[in-house]
Design an enzyme around this catalytic site. Structure first.
Site, PDB file in Angstrom:
ATOM      1  N   ASP A 191      38.837  43.015  43.082  1.00  0.00           N
ATOM      2  CA  ASP A 191      40.005  43.683  43.696  1.00  0.00           C
ATOM      3  C   ASP A 191      41.166  43.542  42.707  1.00  0.00           C
ATOM      4  OD1 ASP A 191      41.430  44.836  45.949  1.00  0.00           O
ATOM      5  OD2 ASP A 191      42.291  42.863  46.321  1.00  0.00           O
ATOM      6  N   GLU A 229      41.824  33.248  39.677  1.00  0.00           N
ATOM      7  CA  GLU A 229      43.130  33.903  39.624  1.00  0.00           C
ATOM      8  C   GLU A 229      43.764  33.560  38.279  1.00  0.00           C
ATOM      9  OE1 GLU A 229      44.958  36.257  41.218  1.00  0.00           O
ATOM     10  OE2 GLU A 229      46.321  35.856  39.538  1.00  0.00           O
ATOM     11  N   ALA A 231      41.702  36.854  42.820  1.00  0.00           N
ATOM     12  CA  ALA A 231      41.716  36.376  44.206  1.00  0.00           C
ATOM     13  C   ALA A 231      43.076  36.281  44.898  1.00  0.00           C
ATOM     14  CB  ALA A 231      41.032  35.020  44.261  1.00  0.00           C
ATOM     15  N   ALA A 232      44.149  35.976  44.173  1.00  0.00           N
ATOM     16  CA  ALA A 232      45.422  35.683  44.859  1.00  0.00           C
ATOM     17  C   ALA A 232      46.008  36.941  45.476  1.00  0.00           C
ATOM     18  CB  ALA A 232      46.408  35.081  43.865  1.00  0.00           C
ATOM     19  N   ASP A 249      40.973  33.456  33.755  1.00  0.00           N
ATOM     20  CA  ASP A 249      40.873  34.886  33.489  1.00  0.00           C
ATOM     21  C   ASP A 249      39.409  35.285  33.685  1.00  0.00           C
ATOM     22  OD1 ASP A 249      40.656  37.418  32.388  1.00  0.00           O
ATOM     23  OD2 ASP A 249      42.102  37.015  30.790  1.00  0.00           O
ATOM     24  N   ASN A 304      43.659  36.830  50.699  1.00  0.00           N
ATOM     25  CA  ASN A 304      43.228  37.390  51.988  1.00  0.00           C
ATOM     26  C   ASN A 304      41.733  37.655  51.996  1.00  0.00           C
ATOM     27  OD1 ASN A 304      45.709  37.537  53.407  1.00  0.00           O
ATOM     28  ND2 ASN A 304      46.324  39.203  52.055  1.00  0.00           N
ATOM     29  N   LYS A 305      41.263  38.274  50.912  1.00  0.00           N
ATOM     30  CA  LYS A 305      39.833  38.638  50.891  1.00  0.00           C
ATOM     31  C   LYS A 305      38.973  37.400  50.665  1.00  0.00           C
ATOM     32  CE  LYS A 305      41.101  43.262  49.426  1.00  0.00           C
ATOM     33  NZ  LYS A 305      42.512  42.967  49.105  1.00  0.00           N
ATOM     34  N   CYS A 332      44.309  49.154  46.103  1.00  0.00           N
ATOM     35  CA  CYS A 332      45.190  49.731  47.124  1.00  0.00           C
ATOM     36  C   CYS A 332      45.976  50.860  46.451  1.00  0.00           C
ATOM     37  CB  CYS A 332      46.093  48.691  47.771  1.00  0.00           C
ATOM     38  SG  CYS A 332      46.926  47.620  46.625  1.00  0.00           S
TER      39      CYS A 332
HETATM   40  C1  LIG Z   1      45.382  43.115  43.943  1.00  0.00           C
HETATM   41  S1  LIG Z   1      45.650  41.459  43.619  1.00  0.00           S
HETATM   42  C2  LIG Z   1      44.333  40.691  44.525  1.00  0.00           C
HETATM   43  C3  LIG Z   1      44.589  40.566  45.987  1.00  0.00           C
HETATM   44  C4  LIG Z   1      43.570  39.672  46.658  1.00  0.00           C
HETATM   45  N1  LIG Z   1      42.211  40.129  46.422  1.00  0.00           N
HETATM   46  C5  LIG Z   1      43.801  39.557  48.158  1.00  0.00           C
HETATM   47  O1  LIG Z   1      43.148  40.249  48.907  1.00  0.00           O
HETATM   48  O2  LIG Z   1      44.646  38.763  48.562  1.00  0.00           O
HETATM   49  C6  LIG Z   1      45.056  41.317  41.987  1.00  0.00           C
HETATM   50  C7  LIG Z   1      45.105  39.909  41.446  1.00  0.00           C
HETATM   51  O3  LIG Z   1      44.292  39.858  40.284  1.00  0.00           O
HETATM   52  C8  LIG Z   1      44.874  38.989  39.351  1.00  0.00           C
HETATM   53  N2  LIG Z   1      44.253  39.313  38.046  1.00  0.00           N
HETATM   54  C9  LIG Z   1      44.530  40.365  37.246  1.00  0.00           C
HETATM   55  N3  LIG Z   1      43.734  40.321  36.154  1.00  0.00           N
HETATM   56  C10 LIG Z   1      42.948  39.234  36.271  1.00  0.00           C
HETATM   57  C11 LIG Z   1      41.926  38.680  35.460  1.00  0.00           C
HETATM   58  N4  LIG Z   1      41.576  39.240  34.301  1.00  0.00           N
HETATM   59  N5  LIG Z   1      41.319  37.557  35.883  1.00  0.00           N
HETATM   60  C12 LIG Z   1      41.667  36.992  37.071  1.00  0.00           C
HETATM   61  N6  LIG Z   1      42.653  37.455  37.858  1.00  0.00           N
HETATM   62  C13 LIG Z   1      43.276  38.590  37.477  1.00  0.00           C
HETATM   63  C14 LIG Z   1      46.345  39.300  39.480  1.00  0.00           C
HETATM   64  O4  LIG Z   1      47.124  38.235  38.973  1.00  0.00           O
HETATM   65  C15 LIG Z   1      46.487  39.463  40.994  1.00  0.00           C
HETATM   66  O5  LIG Z   1      46.807  38.248  41.599  1.00  0.00           O
END
Ligand SMILES: C[S@@+](CC[C@H](N)C(=O)[O-])C[C@H]1O[C@@H](n2cnc3c(N)ncnc32)[C@H](O)[C@@H]1O
Length: 550
Positions: free
Chosen positions: A340, A291, A262-263, A320, A266-267, A437
């Site tokens: 995402d 996140e 999520a972090a 996770d 935005n979405k 992206c």
């Molecule tokens: C592309 S960013 C997401 C951007 C977000 N969707 C937005 O629109 O603001 C991917 C995020 O996924 C998190 N992430 C990666 N693997 C993960 C997992 N196994 N579980 C939860 N979060 C994870 C990363 O730390 C990162 O913050």
């Protein structure tokens, strides 16, 4: 030859530290060639650099022609292979001769690289490399603001607008047009917004035709001090990044919603706004936002607060997604998932400002494949990278050699597929969006095809959400998935590849659509077929090898 001598230093590692490519080219007094030509050449050569480096390494050009440096070779080979005029230097210039004598071999390596990537034509590969049209449908600089640029290879680059999502939890489009954008002229044409020079911010606003509650203003418009931005009434979010939540259609009857990665949120805030608009009733589904990274989760919490979305969202900082047991409460009530995950970020616009280049190495990439009669060199390869390593967020994928890039893309897509297959396990889930992206098929169409061919997709009845089933704005979006890339990873004959490609949605950066490079696909299933109870009885036992290898 001065064009190449002017352009070559701009490709070197760390040259970004001196500012954006545009400012370095257009503000420099020391160049002999026209800034427009230099900019076009460097932009195009860097965009193609992963492919060009592969070609140069496999042809052993740098071993055979010792005078060539890697950055000059990249530029010369770009022009030799991709422009009608070829290398722009006197026909007897030693560096021109140094690449031209290998033209047949370089062309053969281009064909091999294209086939290895699964593209039937160079045009299909060009789409993959995020080309921006053939120049014919773009006007030249004559009589317009002059901020779109064309290279001699006929490729161009449009500037990016500032996209603004009206946060309907706190405001609405009419209110924002009346207040924040008071005195702005509304234009039907996005192109008008794109044509203003980067330094000018006239009061013009365009209401987007695809995504509700989205508008665009010229890039130079500074909204960061506006009350609407500071209060969370508007959120600065690229158009493409608004596609997943809109495409997912979280709904009141559809169960809870899970934003798996999520972090910075935005979405997540977009999902909250959609649910807010759907119903003002008390019985609104919850949005869970996971996140894994605790530091990044703090920016999620801040954005939720600013956007007024915290009342809809249960934030799971440090969670996770892969460690969630889908059969256990509260996850067993999830009806829609937005996935995402971390990706190469190769579609992000800012990456253009700080140029990303893959330079060829002096050592041949695969000595066994390159049987040079002149000089046989011993393999100098390092050990194979560990492709299973989960990639770090935000590392710049394109600061890598071509082999490192392939290995990294393989690691990313394995990780992305694993997350998507995990999403397929949620017993009440009916819709999932998967987005990146990234411009690379490895992270996009290939993941989608492998997921559709997986055993869990077949057991649970997951299918691609076809174009005609999508929300109106996404149905109307014309840039769709790459059919060659889908075909490349099709291992299940029952899947209609053309339908999948048509269902996938792509955004390209630098086009007159004004988006970043992006990809999104959605998956659907009818859970009535199998029966929810039956599904809930099936315990999730973690991943099997076949799941992730599929
Ligand atoms: C592309 S960013 C997401 C951007 C977000 N969707 C937005 O629109 O603001 C991917 C995020 O996924 C998190 N992430 C990666 N693997 C993960 C997992 N196994 N579980 C939860 N979060 C994870 C990363 O730390 C990162 O913050």
């Amino acid at each position: 030859m001065s064009l190449y001598y002017d352009a070559a230093p701009l490709l070197l590692p760390n040259s970004n530290q001196a500012g954006s490519l545009k400012s370095r080219v257009f503000n420099s007094k020391g160049h002999k060639s026209s800034p427009k030509q230099i900019f076009a050449l460097v932009s195009e050569a860097s965009k193609w650099s992963p492919v060009l480096s592969e070609i140069i390494e496999r042809s052993q050009l740098l071993q055979l022609e010792r005078k060539l440096s890697s950055n000059i070779a990249l530029l010369l080979v770009h022009d030799l292979l991709f422009t009608k005029r070829g290398v722009s230097a006197p026909s007897s210039h030693p560096l021109r001769l140094a690449v031209e004598r290998h033209k047949a071999r370089l062309n053969a390596e281009l064909t091999k690289a294209r086939l290895r990537k699964g593209f039937a034509t160079i045009e299909a590969l060009r789409t993959q490399m995020n080309a921006t049209g053939d120049g014919e449908d773009q006007e030249t600089n004559d009589g317009v603001a002059g901020n779109e640029l064309e290279s001699e290879s006929g490729l161009g680059q449009w500037p990016h607008p500032r996209w603004v999502r009206v946060n309907t939890i706190k405001s609405n489009m009419d209110e924002e047009l009346r207040t924040t954008f008071a005195g702005y002229k509304t234009t039907e044409s996005l192109e008008e917004i794109l044509r203003y020079p980067p330094s000018s911010a006239p009061k013009v606003v365009h209401v987007d035709k695809h995504v509700p509650n989205l508008l665009a203003v010229p890039r130079a418009t500074d909204l960061s001090k506006s009350p609407a931005y500071l209060n969370g009434q508007i959120i600065l979010q690229d158009k493409a990044s608004c596609f997943p939540a809109y495409l997912l259609r979280p709904d009141v009857e559809g169960g809870d919603c899970l934003d798996a990665c999520a972090a910075p949120g935005n979405k997540t805030t977009h999902l909250a706004a959609i649910l807010h608009d759907e119903s003002r009733a008390a019985s609104r589904p919850k949005i869970y936002a996971c996140e894994r990274d605790k530091d990044r989760a703090s920016s999620l919490l801040t954005l939720l607060q600013t956007a007024g979305a915290q009342k809809y969202v249960v934030a799971k900082a440090g969670q996770d997604f892969l460690r969630i047991d889908p059969g256990k409460a509260p996850w067993d009530g999830i009806g829609t998932l937005l996935l995402d995950p971390s990706c190469s970020g190769s579609g992000i616009i800012g990456r253009d400002e700080t140029l990303s280049v893959v330079l060829p190495r002096k050592e041949a990439s695969d000595p066994l494949e390159v049987q040079s009669k002149k000089r046989k060199r011993k393999p100098t390869r390092e050990t194979t990278p560990n492709v299973q390593r989960v990639p770090e967020e935000n590392s710049n994928i394109e600061d890598k050699s071509s082999d490192q890039l392939s290995a990294r893309l393989a690691a990313l897509s394995t990780f992305q597929l694993k997350l998507l297959l995990h999403a397929f396990h949620f017993p009440k889930a009916r819709r999932i969006t998967y987005s990146t992206c990234s411009i690379y098929a490895e992270e996009n169409e290939h993941v989608v095809m492998r997921a559709l061919g997986s055993s869990i997709a077949q057991e649970r009845g997951w299918q691609i959400s076809r174009r005609e089933e999508q929300v109106s704005g996404m149905r109307a979006w014309t840039i769709r998935g790459n059919a060659d890339a889908c075909m490349d990873s099709a291992n299940d004959k029952s899947i209609n590849v053309a339908d999948v490609a048509e269902a996938c949605i792509r955004c390209e950066k630098g086009t007159k659509e004004g988006t970043q490079g992006f990809f999104v696909a959605s998956f659907v299933r009818q859970i009535g077929n199998l029966g929810t109870d039956q599904l809930m009885d099936q315990e999730w036992e973690g991943f099997s090898d076949s799941d992730s290898a599929n």
